[in-house]
Write a protein that holds these residues in place. Structure first.
Motif, PDB file in Angstrom:
ATOM      1  N   THR A  30      -4.955   7.998   4.807  1.00 56.84           N
ATOM      2  CA  THR A  30      -4.519   9.052   5.728  1.00 56.84           C
ATOM      3  C   THR A  30      -5.362   9.043   7.000  1.00 56.84           C
ATOM      4  N   ARG A  31      -6.662   8.866   6.835  1.00 55.85           N
ATOM      5  CA  ARG A  31      -7.554   8.843   7.990  1.00 55.85           C
ATOM      6  C   ARG A  31      -7.267   7.630   8.870  1.00 55.85           C
ATOM      7  N   THR A  32      -7.022   6.481   8.251  1.00 54.73           N
ATOM      8  CA  THR A  32      -6.696   5.288   9.020  1.00 54.73           C
ATOM      9  C   THR A  32      -5.390   5.471   9.781  1.00 54.73           C
ATOM     10  N   GLY A  33      -4.377   6.050   9.122  1.00 52.76           N
ATOM     11  CA  GLY A  33      -3.097   6.284   9.785  1.00 52.76           C
ATOM     12  C   GLY A  33      -3.212   7.256  10.936  1.00 52.76           C
ATOM     13  N   ALA A  34      -3.995   8.330  10.759  1.00 54.47           N
ATOM     14  CA  ALA A  34      -4.178   9.305  11.836  1.00 54.47           C
ATOM     15  C   ALA A  34      -4.899   8.667  13.019  1.00 54.47           C
ATOM     16  N   GLY A  35      -5.922   7.868  12.729  1.00 55.56           N
ATOM     17  CA  GLY A  35      -6.630   7.182  13.801  1.00 55.56           C
ATOM     18  C   GLY A  35      -5.730   6.224  14.554  1.00 55.56           C
ATOM     19  N   ALA A  36      -4.868   5.513  13.825  1.00 52.20           N
ATOM     20  CA  ALA A  36      -3.950   4.568  14.458  1.00 52.20           C
ATOM     21  C   ALA A  36      -2.980   5.280  15.384  1.00 52.20           C
ATOM     22  N   LEU A  37      -2.493   6.447  14.984  1.00 54.81           N
ATOM     23  CA  LEU A  37      -1.570   7.200  15.836  1.00 54.81           C
ATOM     24  C   LEU A  37      -2.256   7.651  17.124  1.00 54.81           C
ATOM     25  N   PHE A  85      -2.827  -4.324  13.460  1.00 52.65           N
ATOM     26  CA  PHE A  85      -3.800  -4.938  12.548  1.00 52.65           C
ATOM     27  C   PHE A  85      -4.495  -3.870  11.704  1.00 52.65           C
ATOM     28  N   LEU A  86      -4.834  -2.746  12.321  1.00 47.80           N
ATOM     29  CA  LEU A  86      -5.482  -1.677  11.562  1.00 47.80           C
ATOM     30  C   LEU A  86      -4.541  -1.097  10.512  1.00 47.80           C
ATOM     31  N   LEU A  87      -3.272  -0.951  10.861  1.00 53.00           N
ATOM     32  CA  LEU A  87      -2.314  -0.393   9.908  1.00 53.00           C
ATOM     33  C   LEU A  87      -2.102  -1.310   8.712  1.00 53.00           C
ATOM     34  N   LEU A  88      -2.358  -2.596   8.889  1.00 54.80           N
ATOM     35  CA  LEU A  88      -2.253  -3.518   7.754  1.00 54.80           C
ATOM     36  C   LEU A  88      -3.275  -3.193   6.662  1.00 54.80           C
TER      37      LEU A  88
END
Length: 204
Positions: A30-37, A85-88
């Motif tokens: 969740t944290r990675t997805g929020a950061g990516a957005l 790449f981060l979302l991967l």
């Protein structure tokens, strides 16, 4: 434009801190997805800067206006590639056997995409600062500051691509210039009729 400079700085720093704070475990998805957005919002902001700045720069130097627009678009696209790449890391977190090596590749892909974006920004912004200096759209000391900062920025990006970890330190002058320019534009904007006689009166 001033607001976009400041928004881009804040959302990318926040997004990168969120997306880069975990090790791609399931708990960090969740944290990675929020950061990516947030980082994607930065891509939209930097593209917007190029689009809004284009008609202003074009009145003073058409080639520089096109070059700056292209550099901002390339920056936005490469930063978005880095976000991919981060979302991967999210699907990789579900496969523990593949995670260590592939997650490392994804993080390196994000790093290289970011440095290419910063190289584009640094080179294109040299022409941007040249227009600022010659047209006196900002005080000349700021245009000189920007020129030096972006030149150092571009050198830092090249060194990072070559494997020397100095990009963060060399990005400080250019980063602070963008914050200062954003604050100046929010407070005063560009002068409507810049001239030699009005430079001091407009900014002091």
């Amino acid at each position: 434009m001033g607001a976009l400079f400041l928004i881009a700085f804040v959302v990318y720093m926040t997004g990168n801190a969120l997306a880069g704070s975990g090790e791609a475990s399931a708990a960090d998805q969740t944290r990675t997805g929020a950061g990516a957005l947030l980082m994607l919002a930065n891509s939209a902001a930097v593209a917007g800067i190029g689009v809004l700045m284009f008609p202003i720069l074009r009145r003073h130097h058409e080639l520089s206006a096109h070059a700056y627009l292209v550099s901002r678009v390339v920056e936005a696209v490469m930063l978005a590639v880095g976000v991919v790449f981060l979302l991967l890391l999210i699907p990789l977190a579900r496969d523990a056997s593949a995670l260590p090596s592939l997650a490392s590749v994804a993080r390196q892909g994000n790093l290289y995409a970011y440095q290419i974006a910063m190289l584009s920004l640094g080179l294109g912004s040299l022409l941007f600062c040249r227009v600022l200096f010659q047209s006196r759209l900002v005080p000349r000391f700021m245009a000189v500051w920007g020129t030096v900062g972006y030149a150092v920025f571009a050198v830092g990006a090249i060194l990072e691509i070559l494997g020397y970890g100095v990009g963060v330190a060399l990005s400080v002058p250019g980063g602070l210039f963008e914050v200062a320019l954003g604050a100046l534009l929010v407070a005063k904007g560009f002068p409507t009729e810049p001239s030699h006689d009005r430079e001091e009166a407009a900014y002091l």
